[in-house]
Write an enzyme that holds these catalytic residues in place. Sequence first.
Site, mmCIF file in Angstrom:
data_model
loop_
_atom_site.group_PDB
_atom_site.id
_atom_site.type_symbol
_atom_site.label_atom_id
_atom_site.label_comp_id
_atom_site.label_asym_id
_atom_site.label_seq_id
_atom_site.Cartn_x
_atom_site.Cartn_y
_atom_site.Cartn_z
ATOM 1 N N GLY A 46 -9.954 -7.611 0.649
ATOM 2 C CA GLY A 46 -10.258 -6.482 -0.212
ATOM 3 C C GLY A 46 -9.008 -5.675 -0.506
ATOM 4 O O GLY A 46 -7.993 -5.798 0.184
ATOM 5 N N GLN A 51 -4.154 1.720 -2.499
ATOM 6 C CA GLN A 51 -3.177 0.831 -1.868
ATOM 7 C C GLN A 51 -2.125 0.332 -2.849
ATOM 8 O O GLN A 51 -1.100 -0.210 -2.423
ATOM 9 C CB GLN A 51 -3.887 -0.364 -1.224
ATOM 10 C CG GLN A 51 -4.724 0.014 -0.025
ATOM 11 C CD GLN A 51 -5.416 -1.203 0.544
ATOM 12 O OE1 GLN A 51 -6.474 -1.593 0.062
ATOM 13 N NE2 GLN A 51 -4.803 -1.795 1.559
ATOM 14 N N CYS A 90 -5.407 -4.816 7.756
ATOM 15 C CA CYS A 90 -5.296 -4.085 6.499
ATOM 16 C C CYS A 90 -3.963 -4.438 5.845
ATOM 17 O O CYS A 90 -2.926 -4.482 6.521
ATOM 18 C CB CYS A 90 -5.374 -2.579 6.767
ATOM 19 S SG CYS A 90 -5.255 -1.560 5.280
ATOM 20 N N LEU A 91 -4.000 -4.667 4.538
ATOM 21 C CA LEU A 91 -2.768 -4.996 3.811
ATOM 22 C C LEU A 91 -1.771 -3.845 3.844
ATOM 23 O O LEU A 91 -0.569 -4.071 3.695
ATOM 24 C CB LEU A 91 -3.100 -5.375 2.370
ATOM 25 C CG LEU A 91 -3.957 -6.626 2.202
ATOM 26 C CD1 LEU A 91 -4.362 -6.821 0.739
ATOM 27 C CD2 LEU A 91 -3.242 -7.850 2.733
ATOM 28 N N HIS A 132 -14.579 -0.902 4.680
ATOM 29 C CA HIS A 132 -13.130 -0.721 4.802
ATOM 30 C C HIS A 132 -12.532 -0.201 3.492
ATOM 31 O O HIS A 132 -11.780 0.776 3.490
ATOM 32 C CB HIS A 132 -12.504 -2.067 5.197
ATOM 33 C CG HIS A 132 -11.032 -2.046 5.374
ATOM 34 N ND1 HIS A 132 -10.438 -2.238 6.593
ATOM 35 C CD2 HIS A 132 -10.022 -1.870 4.494
ATOM 36 C CE1 HIS A 132 -9.114 -2.193 6.444
ATOM 37 N NE2 HIS A 132 -8.846 -1.960 5.174
ATOM 38 N N HIS A 136 -10.915 3.625 2.191
ATOM 39 C CA HIS A 136 -9.609 3.875 1.559
ATOM 40 C C HIS A 136 -9.749 4.902 0.441
ATOM 41 O O HIS A 136 -8.874 5.746 0.246
ATOM 42 C CB HIS A 136 -9.032 2.586 0.952
ATOM 43 C CG HIS A 136 -8.227 1.762 1.889
ATOM 44 N ND1 HIS A 136 -7.079 2.214 2.496
ATOM 45 C CD2 HIS A 136 -8.393 0.485 2.303
ATOM 46 C CE1 HIS A 136 -6.570 1.261 3.255
ATOM 47 N NE2 HIS A 136 -7.354 0.189 3.162
#
Length: 180
Positions: A46, A51, A90-91, A132, A136
């Site tokens: 995701g 982000q 998480c990226l 998640h 964000h």
Amino acid sequence: MALRRIIEAGDDSLLKKSRPVTEFNGRLRQLLDDMAETLTDARGAGLAAPQVGVLRRVCLVLDEDSEEYIELINPEIIFQDGEQTGLEGCLSLPGKWGVVTRPDHVRVRAQDREGNWFEVEGEGLTARAFCHEIEHLDGHLFSEYVDHFLTDEELSEYLEAEGAEEAEGAEEDENAEPEA
């Protein structure tokens, strides 16, 4: 389409609440397309607009069953049930893995790229990713919910155990009696 840079922890924009999308136009479609390309390149489950530096309520979640991205604009969780505890990363926190407890089943109400409202449900990894990514949009990172961050050794052991469980399940499926 273009790859966008994924912002990492330490950037204050990840801690800000995103604004709702009010205009469903070419800029939104470009953002969604860029996010899909970025997520595919990063091989994640995701990605939320904050982000990639955009403080709008937009995220993509990989549907575990269809292996396609679900585009969520102005999403909200309207139902959750059950509980699952598992590995999460998480990226925006590369190399960090932790154990997080999340709902096992989630229903989300959101808009599509044209502004039409819809509802979608997910279980397991998809439910985890819904939670998640929507967090964000509210300025939260999964690290706030981690029961325990894994060391490299613990991560290897966790993945080995998970792989053994999957292999055992596949073996049971092969040995099962065929249905009439």
